[in-house]
Structures are given as structure tokens and as C-alpha cells.
Design an enzyme around this catalytic site. Structure first.
Site, mmCIF file in Angstrom:
data_model
loop_
_atom_site.group_PDB
_atom_site.id
_atom_site.type_symbol
_atom_site.label_atom_id
_atom_site.label_comp_id
_atom_site.label_asym_id
_atom_site.label_seq_id
_atom_site.Cartn_x
_atom_site.Cartn_y
_atom_site.Cartn_z
ATOM 1 N N GLY A 1 53.609 50.047 26.305
ATOM 2 C CA GLY A 1 52.232 50.206 25.834
ATOM 3 C C GLY A 1 52.152 49.667 24.412
ATOM 4 N N GLN B 1 52.312 51.835 36.504
ATOM 5 C CA GLN B 1 51.956 52.636 35.320
ATOM 6 C C GLN B 1 50.721 53.490 35.563
ATOM 7 O OE1 GLN B 1 52.852 49.426 35.311
ATOM 8 N NE2 GLN B 1 53.818 48.785 33.409
ATOM 9 N N ASP C 1 46.871 44.355 25.178
ATOM 10 C CA ASP C 1 48.141 44.059 24.534
ATOM 11 C C ASP C 1 47.959 43.065 23.395
ATOM 12 O OD1 ASP C 1 50.512 45.340 26.209
ATOM 13 O OD2 ASP C 1 48.815 44.872 27.491
ATOM 14 N N ASN D 1 45.907 41.693 28.827
ATOM 15 C CA ASN D 1 46.254 43.059 29.230
ATOM 16 C C ASN D 1 47.015 43.006 30.559
ATOM 17 O OD1 ASN D 1 46.087 45.934 28.630
ATOM 18 N ND2 ASN D 1 44.802 46.096 30.438
ATOM 19 N N LYS D 2 47.409 44.158 31.023
ATOM 20 C CA LYS D 2 48.229 44.280 32.236
ATOM 21 C C LYS D 2 47.658 43.463 33.407
ATOM 22 C CE LYS D 2 51.330 45.984 32.651
ATOM 23 N NZ LYS D 2 52.640 45.244 32.569
#
Ligand code: MRU
Length: 335
Positions: free
Chosen positions: A45, A181, A222, A232-233
Site C-alpha cells: 500500500g 487484497q 500508487d 493504481n491496482k
């Protein structure tokens, strides 16, 4: 309980690979141990990685001769979240002043992330209430709670704040393949906070939006580029496309430490590829425990592509919330 902290001259982290089964604390005494923990996602994270980078330099400062090499190891342990290199470099700038100065800087990084989490929860909850009206039903992706920060979190912090205000209509936690996650960590955090939730496979997100079951998407970042592109993810981009098609807001909550004005846009960001095993190396009991995945990687002609992150173009982002500001990209405001 803090996800990452400095305790009795070492770093302590919650081992996120053991969750939700076991709540285990790991003590890390060397930079090498910390880098290994970062790479296997025991600590992960963006905000937590920033704190890890800074505290890692406090470990490195004990051996001034080897410190520059250790800092390089830390900076590059994972490439995509800007917080990691930024946290490490910020603490490393104090190396000439000695270990006490480095530790003071690292603890400042930690304390700033804690303060940022609290401010983002308030601003994020306010914005979601403003955009969606009473009791919005939210979809979130990956894990952006306390486990991704020190305490509190980013997007999930805003979700939890809405719950505290009795202003939440429901949460869908997108499972976040391949490392889950969302299903493992976000679900664990929501459960501990007493928030009812539903886990959905990532591909269900856009369909749930189209069916009118989601009022807004809220997730973290991120790296936020100068043009507003959000890294991001993996899976975030699909949710953004679904949100645009369904006409619902797509809101990003992330600290200023994730905003990277030196990177013009998402095309310039290195996207970590985590290799084939995470994609191909699992078994599904529902189809028989001895049933291999379609391809198990043993056949050299069969591979996998495993980008851990994606880029959501700024045109698809309604707003970015940091601890200091709400940037309404949908109204033409700039990062
Ligand atoms: O690979 P991970 O688990 O480190 O990826 C984390 C994410 O993509 C989060 O959504 C992002 O860091 C925001 S965390 C507040």
C-alpha cells in the site's frame, strides 16, 4: 494497532500475507529483511511503503559505509508507488547528520501519514455525501485501509467515516486478483469495523454499476501524475470505464505524498509485473483440488502477463481527494 512502526530500535509490521487467517507482527532488523517483506507484500500500500522506505533508511544509518547501497536497494524494492522511493530519499537526505536525524525524519514521515489519513477521511466522506446524496452504496478496489497506511487509510478511511456518520448504504469490496487484497484485507478491515460488505470478483464491478447497484467508486492511488492520470491496482481502470458508462462518480483518495508532479502522465510510470506464478499458480477447490489451472506454466509455450497496476486516464476521474484539497477533475481543475 499500527500497520508499521518503529519499536525498540527495529521496524514492526503486521504481516499482511498471513491475513485474514492470522494477525502476526514481524520484527525487521535489517534493510535486507525489510526489502524481502516489501517484495512479498508483507507490507504494502502506497502510504505504508513510504513509511517503510523512510524507516528502512533509519536501519541503514547504523552502517554509514553501506548506507548508500542500502538506500538504493530500498528505493527500487518496488517501482510503481512513488511513496517508497520518496520516503527513502527524504530520510536519506539526513544521513550526513547521523542516525538520530535520519530517525527523526522517518518518524516525521510516519506522523504526517497518520495526520493525512484523518484529514482524507473527513474530506473524502464529505465529498461522497455531496456527490451521491444520503447513504451511498460504494464500490472499492484493492485495500486502502489502515493496512495500506499506518492507521486510518485513504479511500477506505472515507468509507469508514461515512459508516461512523451512519451515512453508508453498502460496500462492495472488489476481490483484487491475483493477490486478493480486497477479499482478504479490505473485507477483514470492514468486518473488524462492523461494516456489512459484499465481496465481488473484479469483473463484476462494471456490471453491478450498470445494474444500478453502485452509487460511486472510491479507491486509492500508487501514483498520481501531473496530468491527473491515476496509477493504481490492476482492475481500477475497468472500474473507471464502468463508472463512466453508468454515469456515476469515480473518486480517488490519496495523500499528497502520492502526487508526483515530476511524472507527466501514466505512460511514463514503470508498472511492476509480478510474474506468472501469481496468475497461474493456484488451484480452485470448486473444480477439484487436483485440477490444474488452464495452464500451469510447465509448458514453456504458455505464459502469463501480470501487471500489478494500471493507469486510469484523468478524463475518467471525477475527483482526487488529498489531505489538503479536493481536485475536481470533472470541472477542469488541475493537479
Ligand atoms: O500491490 P499493492 O497491494 O501494494 O497495491 C496497493 C494498491 O494498489 C492500493 O490501492 C494503493 O496503494 C492505494 S493504498 C492507500
Amino acid at each position: 494497532m499500527r500497520t508499521i512502526d518503529w519499536v525498540d530500535d527495529a521496524i514492526e509490521i503486521i504481516d499482511q500475507t498471513a491475513l485474514p487467517g492470522r494477525l502476526t507482527v514481524l520484527r525487521l532488523n535489517t534493510v535486507e529483511e525489510l526489502v524481502a517483506a516489501i517484495q512479498r507484500l508483507a507490507v504494502r500500500g502506497a502510504p505504508a511503503l513510504g513509511v517503510a522506505g523512510a524507516l528502512g533508511v533509519a536501519l541503514a544509518a547504523r552502517d554509514p559505509e553501506r548506507a548508500p547501497a542500502a538506500v538504493r536497494l530500498l528505493e527500487t524494492a518496488r517501482p510503481t508507488a512513488v511513496n517508497l522511493a520518496r520516503g527513502a530519499r527524504r530520510a536519506a537526505a539526513r544521513l550526513p547528520e547521523g542516525p538520530a536525524a535520519v530517525l527523526a525524519e522517518a518518524l516525521a514521515v510516519r506522523d504526517e501519514e497518520i495526520a493525512a489519513s484523518a484529514a482524507m477521511a473527513t474530506l473524502g466522506a464529505d465529498l461522497l455525501a455531496e456527490l451521491c446524496g444520503a447513504r451511498p452504496r460504494l464500490l472499492t478496489h484493492c485495500n486502502t485501509g489502515a493496512l495500506a497506511a499506518v492507521v486510518g487509510g485513504t479511500a477506505l478511511g472515507a468509507v469508514l467515516e461515512l459508516h461512523r456518520r451512519d451515512g453508508l448504504g453498502g460496500v462492495v469490496a472488489s476481490e483484487t486478483r491475483p493477490l486478493l487484497q480486497g477479499a482478504r484485507l479490505t473485507a477483514w478491515e470492514l468486518g473488524r469495523a462492523g461494516v456489512p460488505y459484499r465481496v465481488a470478483v473484479d469483473g463484476a464491478g462494471p456490471f453491478l454499476m450498470a445494474r444500478g447497484e453502485v452509487d460511486a467508486v472510491v479507491l486509492g492511488a500508487d501514483r498520481i501524475c501531473a496530468n491527473g492520470d491515476v496509477v493504481n491496482k490492476i482492475g481500477s481502470y475497468a472500474h473507471a470505464l464502468g463508472a463512466r458508462r453508468a454515469g456515476i462518480p469515480f473518486v480517488v483518495v490519496a495523500p499528497e505524498s502520492t502526487v508526483d508532479l515530476e511524472t507527466p502522465g501514466g505512460a511514463q510510470v514503470e508498472i511492476e509485473d509480478r510474474g506468472a506464478d501469481e496468475v497461474l499458480g493456484y488451484r480452485l477447490p470448486a473444480v477439484g483440488a487436483d485440477q490444474p489451472p488452464a495452464a500451469d506454466g510447465a509448458d514453456p509455450a504458455v505464459g502469463a502477463v501480470n501487471p500489478a497496476f494500471d493507469v486510469t486516464p484523468h478524463e475518467l476521474v471525477t475527483a482526487i481527494v488529498t489531505e489538503r484539497r479536493v481536485i475536481r477533475l470533472d470541472r477542469g481543475e488541475r493537479v
